[in-house]
Scaffold this motif. Structure first.
Motif, PDB file in Angstrom:
ATOM      1  N   ARG B  58       5.402   0.025 -11.003  1.00  0.00           N
ATOM      2  CA  ARG B  58       5.302   1.350 -10.402  1.00  0.00           C
ATOM      3  C   ARG B  58       3.889   1.925 -10.529  1.00  0.00           C
ATOM      4  O   ARG B  58       3.544   2.872  -9.828  1.00  0.00           O
ATOM      5  N   ASN B  61       1.639   1.035  -7.223  1.00  0.00           N
ATOM      6  CA  ASN B  61       1.592   1.958  -6.075  1.00  0.00           C
ATOM      7  C   ASN B  61       1.546   3.418  -6.526  1.00  0.00           C
ATOM      8  O   ASN B  61       1.845   4.316  -5.756  1.00  0.00           O
ATOM      9  N   LEU B  63       3.336   5.301  -8.309  1.00  0.00           N
ATOM     10  CA  LEU B  63       4.496   6.153  -8.587  1.00  0.00           C
ATOM     11  C   LEU B  63       4.406   6.607 -10.038  1.00  0.00           C
ATOM     12  O   LEU B  63       4.934   7.642 -10.410  1.00  0.00           O
ATOM     13  N   ARG B  93      -1.480   8.518  -1.506  1.00  0.00           N
ATOM     14  CA  ARG B  93      -0.597   8.433  -0.350  1.00  0.00           C
ATOM     15  C   ARG B  93      -1.070   7.357   0.644  1.00  0.00           C
ATOM     16  O   ARG B  93      -0.267   6.680   1.264  1.00  0.00           O
ATOM     17  N   ARG B  96      -0.170   3.974  -0.796  1.00  0.00           N
ATOM     18  CA  ARG B  96       1.259   3.655  -0.687  1.00  0.00           C
ATOM     19  C   ARG B  96       1.646   3.214   0.715  1.00  0.00           C
ATOM     20  O   ARG B  96       2.627   2.507   0.896  1.00  0.00           O
ATOM     21  N   GLN B  97       0.877   3.662   1.718  1.00  0.00           N
ATOM     22  CA  GLN B  97       1.193   3.224   3.076  1.00  0.00           C
ATOM     23  C   GLN B  97       0.953   1.735   3.256  1.00  0.00           C
ATOM     24  O   GLN B  97       1.480   1.126   4.177  1.00  0.00           O
ATOM     25  N   MET B 101       7.460  -1.168  -1.368  1.00  0.00           N
ATOM     26  CA  MET B 101       8.197  -1.268  -2.628  1.00  0.00           C
ATOM     27  C   MET B 101       9.693  -1.333  -2.372  1.00  0.00           C
ATOM     28  O   MET B 101      10.228  -0.569  -1.573  1.00  0.00           O
ATOM     29  N   PHE B 103      13.373  -1.220  -4.370  1.00  0.00           N
ATOM     30  CA  PHE B 103      13.884  -0.697  -5.634  1.00  0.00           C
ATOM     31  C   PHE B 103      15.184  -1.394  -6.051  1.00  0.00           C
ATOM     32  O   PHE B 103      15.932  -1.891  -5.214  1.00  0.00           O
ATOM     33  N   ASN B 107      17.774   2.687  -2.837  1.00  0.00           N
ATOM     34  CA  ASN B 107      17.212   4.000  -2.472  1.00  0.00           C
ATOM     35  C   ASN B 107      17.063   4.181  -0.972  1.00  0.00           C
ATOM     36  O   ASN B 107      16.094   4.773  -0.509  1.00  0.00           O
ATOM     37  N   LEU B 108      18.018   3.668  -0.203  1.00  0.00           N
ATOM     38  CA  LEU B 108      18.015   3.996   1.218  1.00  0.00           C
ATOM     39  C   LEU B 108      18.363   5.467   1.367  1.00  0.00           C
ATOM     40  O   LEU B 108      19.029   6.044   0.508  1.00  0.00           O
TER      41      LEU B 108
END
Lengths: 266, 259
Positions: B58, B61, B63, B93, B96-97, B101, B103, B107-108
């Motif tokens: 994590r 990226n 997080l 940001r 992250r694009q 990632m 999970f 986490n849909l």
């Protein structure tokens, strides 16, 4: 044993004969409830967001806001806002405005807690997933958190709306001519207490039942239905199903011509 | 394609972590991690729970923002850096694009369809118009074998299908690196295979991947660099042989305990 002033005969048509008086009261009740609820919803959302602030000062201030406004009996608060504050300090606001203000402040505290609960009930993984594809915080809130929190808070918010319609009757005490106030005046003038208050009860029942069905409808709209496999056939769903089928066909057709890598076979 | 240059001529670094430290309260989760991931490389991270491997992933990226140390990605430096250094800072940001990632819990987004899950970031982040975004999203759902499920909501899909949608949601953004955080740990045993199959195909297609997993078979099969973490540090790293022939006693003990 009946009281001296009790009417010997029940005259239901009395309610109908005085419908204009009831309707005037209902109209004001509905307007007060709608305006106060709309304002309380907006303010409640702000309260919820500020309450979750990481700042050491903002969060506790909003917690006190919620505690104070929830703790005062609404009838007392209505009197306090109008006679205690507005009249005493000569603010030029009408009784209706004072009543709406009192209702708005109290309901913003309750709604704020409901909204905070709804927002916090959305799992943190949802925010992380949204951020992991590069969404900004406002986008994440608007597209991912809010829609899910909205579903969670809809039933309790419906309860609050029903509560608002009922509680709006308390502003009768500062002379606002809403449904209860006009009922009181009518009953005192005609001594037809049973007919008048029966009429009042029926009108409140009609209003709250309408809200109940409104929120039932909203909740039904939230149902998640696969338009391709379900039997629900609204015009919108049919149109969307057609779009999606064409999309599937387009992708299947391109599959044979393009050399895109397929990661699974099915 | 599977042969990635780990020591050959000019391996191209994509991600570089330098001396990453991270604490949660008094819990020092990462204690100085260095890691370089090269283009096309498949890094597999394993170790006991609480070893810091998910936090490490994590951090890549952002997080999790490291307390000290830096994340280098695609020419830009992120994170607080090492004491006394001044580095040009990138925006998390934007990073992250370009880093996907996946999970453990998928986490849909449960309130929108599989298609909308995949199309959402295309539309809102990349600002691609809806018809084009949906076509691309459907193409990626097809790649993971779920074209027929595009109108389904996550709650109507099996765990394995949800995870494949989640993989499509990340891939559609065209990431330079894909991160997988125990992608099969929440799945029923009979659904693990379909997700691993997609990941295997993805590895074969040359995607740069960092995978935290308990599936040692997957590591033996595709892991170019296999890292054993315990207690916030890298205890041992190596090629595919590490699973059969680890040097460190702690690695051997862990592998014995799970096999």
């Amino acid at each position: 044993m009946s009281g001296v002033l009790a009417q010997a005969t029940f005259r239901p048509e009395f309610i109908w004969d005085n419908r204009d008086i009831f309707l005037d009261g209902v109209w004001l009740t509905v307007r007060i409830a709608l305006v106060a609820f709309a304002l309380a919803t907006a303010l409640g959302l702000i309260v919820a967001l500020l309450r979750m602030s990481k700042s050491w000062i903002v969060g506790p201030i909003m917690a006190s806001y919620v505690n104070v406004f929830r703790a005062i009996p609404l009838l007392v608060f209505v009197l306090f806002v109008y006679y205690g504050v507005a009249i005493h300090f000569s603010f030029s606001i009408s009784a209706i405005q004072a009543g709406v203000l009192a209702l708005t402040l109290q309901y913003s505290a309750w709604l704020g807690e409901i909204f905070r609960g709804g927002i916090q009930a959305v799992p943190d993984g949802q925010r992380q997933a949204a951020m992991s594809v590069g969404m900004s915080r406002p986008q994440t809130f608007a597209r991912v958190v809010m829609p899910q929190a909205g579903r969670i808070v809809t039933p309790p918010t419906g309860n609050m709306f029903i509560g608002m319609i009922k509680d709006s009757s308390l502003v009768y005490i500062i002379g606002v001519p809403e449904l209860l106030r006009v009922s009181n005046l009518l009953a005192n003038r005609t001594f037809r207490y049973f007919e008048v208050y029966l009429g009042t009860v029926i009108v409140y029942l009609i209003l709250t039942t309408a809200v109940y069905f409104l929120f039932k409808y909203i909740e039904r709209r939230f149902q998640l239905v696969d338009v391709l496999t379900s039997k629900v056939r609204s015009p919108f769903a049919r149109r969307r199903a057609g779009q999606l089928r064409r999309l599937q066909e387009a992708v299947t057709a391109a599959r044979d011509t393009e050399s895109t890598v397929r990661l699974a076979t099915e | 394609m599977n042969e990635t240059p780990t020591n050959g001529s000019g391996p191209q670094p994509v991600v570089r972590l330098r001396d990453i430290h991270k604490s949660f309260g008094s819990n020092h989760v990462l204690r100085g991690i260095d890691l370089t991931v090269h283009k096309g490389q498949h890094v597999v991270v394993f170790g006991p729970s609480g070893s810091g491997k998910s936090t490490l992933l994590r951090t890549i990226n952002l997080l999790e923002v490291p307390d000290s140390g830096s994340v280098w990605f695609d020419g830009k430096e992120y994170g607080p850096g090492i004491d006394g250094e001044e580095l040009p800072k990138g925006k998390a940001r934007l990073l992250r694009q370009e880093i996907g990632m996946v999970f453990q819990q998928f986490n849909l987004f449960p309130h929108i369809t599989a298609l909308d899950n995949v199309a959402l970031a295309l539309r809102r982040v990349k600002r691609i118009a809806r018809p084009e975004a949906e076509l691309r999203a459907a193409t990626y759902l097809d790649r993971v074998g779920l074209l027929d499920k595009l109108a389904a909501y996550p709650g109507q899909l099996s765990g394995g299908q949800q995870q494949r949608v989640a993989i499509a949601r990340s891939l559609v953004m065209g990431p330079k690196v894909m991160l997988f955080d125990e992608p099969t740990s929440a799945l029923d045993p009979e659904l693990v295979g379909e997700v691993l199959a997609v990941m295997r195909s993805l590895a074969e297609s040359g995607m740069t991947m960092v995978v935290v997993t308990h599936e040692m078979g997957f590591g033996e099969e595709v892991g170019d660099l296999n890292i054993f973490m315990d207690d916030g540090v890298v205890v041992e790293q190596g090629g595919r042989g590490i699973y059969k022939d680890a040097h460190e006693p702690r690695t051997r003990e862990f592998l014995r305990s799970i096999l």
